[in-house]
Write an enzyme that holds these catalytic residues in place. Structure first.
Site, PDB file in Angstrom:
ATOM      1  N   GLU A  64       0.814  -1.216   0.000  1.00 52.99           N
ATOM      2  CA  GLU A  64       0.000   0.000   0.000  1.00 52.99           C
ATOM      3  C   GLU A  64       0.846   1.265   0.000  1.00 52.99           C
ATOM      4  O   GLU A  64       0.528   2.231  -0.696  1.00 52.99           O
ATOM      5  CB  GLU A  64      -0.952   0.026   1.205  1.00 52.99           C
ATOM      6  CG  GLU A  64      -2.117  -0.951   1.089  1.00 52.99           C
ATOM      7  CD  GLU A  64      -1.771  -2.361   1.518  1.00 52.99           C
ATOM      8  OE1 GLU A  64      -0.632  -2.590   1.972  1.00 52.99           O
ATOM      9  OE2 GLU A  64      -2.641  -3.247   1.414  1.00 52.99           O
ATOM     10  N   HIS A 133     -11.155  -3.925   9.315  1.00 54.10           N
ATOM     11  CA  HIS A 133     -11.712  -3.840   7.956  1.00 54.10           C
ATOM     12  C   HIS A 133     -13.050  -3.097   7.945  1.00 54.10           C
ATOM     13  O   HIS A 133     -13.864  -3.307   7.045  1.00 54.10           O
ATOM     14  CB  HIS A 133     -11.925  -5.238   7.360  1.00 54.10           C
ATOM     15  CG  HIS A 133     -10.673  -5.986   7.043  1.00 54.10           C
ATOM     16  ND1 HIS A 133      -9.867  -6.500   8.023  1.00 54.10           N
ATOM     17  CD2 HIS A 133     -10.086  -6.284   5.864  1.00 54.10           C
ATOM     18  CE1 HIS A 133      -8.831  -7.109   7.446  1.00 54.10           C
ATOM     19  NE2 HIS A 133      -8.940  -6.989   6.144  1.00 54.10           N
TER      20      HIS A 133
END
Lengths: 332, 342
Positions: A64, A133
């Protein structure tokens, strides 16, 4: 003649916007984890790789930070990347490039460059994916000058705001609530934009202003229907953009209704509700307030796994109904 | 400079790369640039001591051959990303020291209009996408610029400069991996000056040479004496040709040394005076280059004196330009945060 309007899901609307952007401009391309043949974790990119190929629908390694940096570098040198974080939570891994580089590069270089970068963040709770999440981190990025941060709530706005974001010369962060992906709504065919920095009054009312973001717009509208049966008339303002915020639309609404309720999914403290409340307290609307401002936000806890606990963590329709009723009736 | 090449005659083939590759005039320009970097940094340091420059700065005195050696084989439109110790890279890529001094003085005539200072010095027109205050921050950005070059078929090569400290950041590893899998035209240049702030590479880094890490990303890892202009230029030349041919990235480790401390707050407790003295007396990059130039008959003492004098005048003019340049208007504080749309 108006473009034909069809019912599309929020995810289909985003996919259509990305396809239109890529058709119109060779510089536009998509980057992200598993967005190619897999179609994206939420099937937002779907089959786009078949139409546009792997150079323009680029799978990245699970990197990322590096991936975000590659997107920044490509944007600053003439490309127009649309970078998908698989979950908005993973922004934490890319924060350096978003906050220190993308947001500040134009400023640090005295205006010599622009960073026309779009980043997409599937956000929010309700999927049972637990604490890492399910977060709503948009206010983190909303705190950073140099970024623009948007939260479209409908398929129509998701398409129009994404196309506006691609055309924007500066980095635009799009927070998409995962529970909205399957929601359907009317979406015009072809290219159109919905401006960044403009809120929308999606239900006019006289008794109370509810300023909501993302999925909370729909919950507020549902609450408004319930309360209409009790004779309470709510105005629902969809903020749509949190930076730069459309202050005037909120101020005008509060001056009309004299009461303000802010509803958002992110943790309540130090969030969007605090900003909207303070903005009203500092504005000409303050003198019009008939009651203290009320905020409904997420609990001061990580998102839990258990479905009942998870629901209890973020505002639900009955919470909004109760808070709005009390505020409208002057109980608070 | 990369386009102008001399024909190589057989008797020259034993000479080091630079003397085969570049004309005497080009080599004298290299010496000029190395002096310009050193005197620029001495001038900046002096201005800092006099209170004309605030904040902090990170000087690369002692590393001049590395910056100029890497940039000499590049084309003007090739791009670089640089580091907090980036003055040398900026000058080596073609920046005007007037506008650099003006930036350090916080003036509107500076490269960043007084918004960036030493740590964000850039010269986008000459391909310098900027120094960076975040260790390893520029490495993935360079990979992104190389992705643009490949997609837009510009033929550009991108160099990412970073220090030994950056090789332990995650961004370094993620960026090298992506550059390799996508075969991007990028050259990773680690200027290993032995210390990340105070921590030596022996204490911070599991491999003996940072170039050893190239193996993990299937790219050539090249070690050069960073104080030897010709060695550095040769490695850069080969890496640039490889990149332009579509064969992907190279990691160059340029072993060098900084004479000054990490920044202006450094008390120099982590290395000995003897160590610093040894590098300054025996391995100074400018001294080594001058000696070679004289050996090959490219310049004499008088010529060297002329270079020094010309550099001195350019530096003095640069400082004067910075002093008399206008400061930014306070009312312009909010400019450049976003792109102004006409």
């Amino acid at each position: 003649m108006d473009a034909a309007v069809r019912e599309l899901s929020y995810a289909q609307a985003i996919q259509e916007a990305m396809a239109l952007a890529m058709e119109a401009d060779d510089r536009v391309f998509l980057m992200g984890e598993d967005i190619g043949v897999y179609g994206g974790a939420f099937q937002v990119t779907g089959d786009l790789v078949e139409r546009f190929g792997t150079d323009r629908v680029m799978d990245t390694p699970i990197s990322e930070l590096g991936g975000a940096g590659v997107a920044v570098g490509a944007a600053v040198t003439g490309m127009r990347p649309i970078f998908e974080f698989q979950f908005s939570d993973f922004a934490t891994l890319g924060m350096e490039q978003i906050v220190n580089q993308a947001a500040k590069m134009r400023f640090m270089l005295g205006g010599e460059v622009s960073v026309p970068l779009v980043m997409r963040f599937p956000a929010g709770s309700g999927t049972g994916a637990a604490a890492q999440h399910s977060q709503s981190l948009e206010a983190w990025l909303g705190h950073v000058p140099g970024l623009k941060v948007i939260q479209p709530a409908t398929p129509h706005d998701a398409k129009g705001m994404l196309l506006a974001a691609v055309a924007d010369p500066d980095p635009v962060m799009i927070f998409e609530h995962k529970l909205l992906y399957k929601m359907k709504g009317p979406v015009p065919e072809g290219h159109y934009t919905v401006p960044i920095g403009k809120a929308e009054i999606c239900r006019a009312g006289r008794d109370l202003t509810v300023v909501a973001t993302s999925i909370m717009v729909h919950k507020a509208l549902e609450a408004a229907e319930t309360l209409a049966g009790e004779g309470i008339d709510i105005e629902v303002v969809d903020l749509r953009t949190i930076r730069p915020m459309d202050k005037q639309t909120v101020i005008d609404s509060v001056m009309k209704t004299s009461k303000l309720l802010c509803v958002y999914e992110a943790v309540k403290t130090l969030g969007i509700g605090a900003e909207v409340s303070a903005m009203i307290a500092e504005s000409e609307a303050f003198d019009y307030l008939d009651a203290p401002i009320v905020r409904l936000g997420g609990a001061e806890t990580p998102i839990p796994y258990n479905p009942d606990l998870e629901k209890a963590t973020v505002p639900q329709v009955p919470d909004i109904v109760a808070a709005a009723r009390d505020l409208a009736k002057g109980v608070r | 400079m990369a386009t102008a090449r001399k024909a190589i005659s057989p008797e020259q083939t034993n000479q080091p790369f630079a003397y085969r590759q570049y004309s005497p005039e080009q080599l004298r320009d290299v010496l000029y640039k190395m002096y310009l970097i050193r005197r620029f940094e001495e001038g900046a340091e002096d201005s800092y001591m006099r209170g004309l420059i605030h904040g902090t700065m990170h000087l690369s005195i002692g590393q001049e051959a590395s910056a100029v050696g890497i940039c000499t084989p590049l084309n003007e439109d090739d791009q670089i990303t640089s580091t907090h110790r980036g003055h040398g890279h900026c000058i080596a890529k073609g920046a005007d020291v007037k506008r650099m001094f003006a930036e350090f003085f916080g003036k509107t005539t500076g490269y960043c209009k007084g918004r960036g200072g030493s740590m964000h010095i850039a010269d986008v027109a000459k391909g310098n996408l900027g120094a960076n205050g975040i260790v390893a921050g520029g490495i993935p950005i360079a990979v992104g610029a190389a992705l643009s070059a490949k997609r837009m078929k510009t033929g550009k090569v991108v160099v990412s400069f970073f220090g030994d400290g950056a090789n332990n950041e995650g961004a370094f590893h993620e960026a090298l991996n992506m550059a390799s899998i996508w075969k991007l035209p990028v050259i990773f240049v680690c200027e290993n000056n032995g210390y990340g702030m105070s921590t030596s590479t022996e204490r911070s880094t599991a491999v003996k040479n940072i170039a050893d890490r190239a193996a993990a990303y299937s790219m050539p890892g090249v070690i050069v004496d960073g104080n030897n202009f010709s060695e550095v230029a040769e490695a850069s030349h080969i890496a640039a040709e490889r990149a332009r041919a579509g064969e992907g990235p190279t990691l160059i480790e340029s072993k060098t040394y900084r004479y000054r401390g990490h920044s202006k707050s450094d008390r120099n407790r982590y290395r000995t005076k003897e160590e610093i003295e040894d590098w300054m007396s025996n391995r100074d990059p400018i001294m080594l280059f001058e000696t070679e130039l004289k050996e090959f008959g490219i310049i004499d003492d008088k010529g060297i004196e002329a270079v020094r004098e010309a550099v001195k005048q350019e530096i003095a003019a640069g400082i004067e330009f910075a002093k008399v340049s206008p400061a930014p208007e306070l009312g312009d504080l909010g400019r450049y945060v976003y792109t102004e749309v006409a």
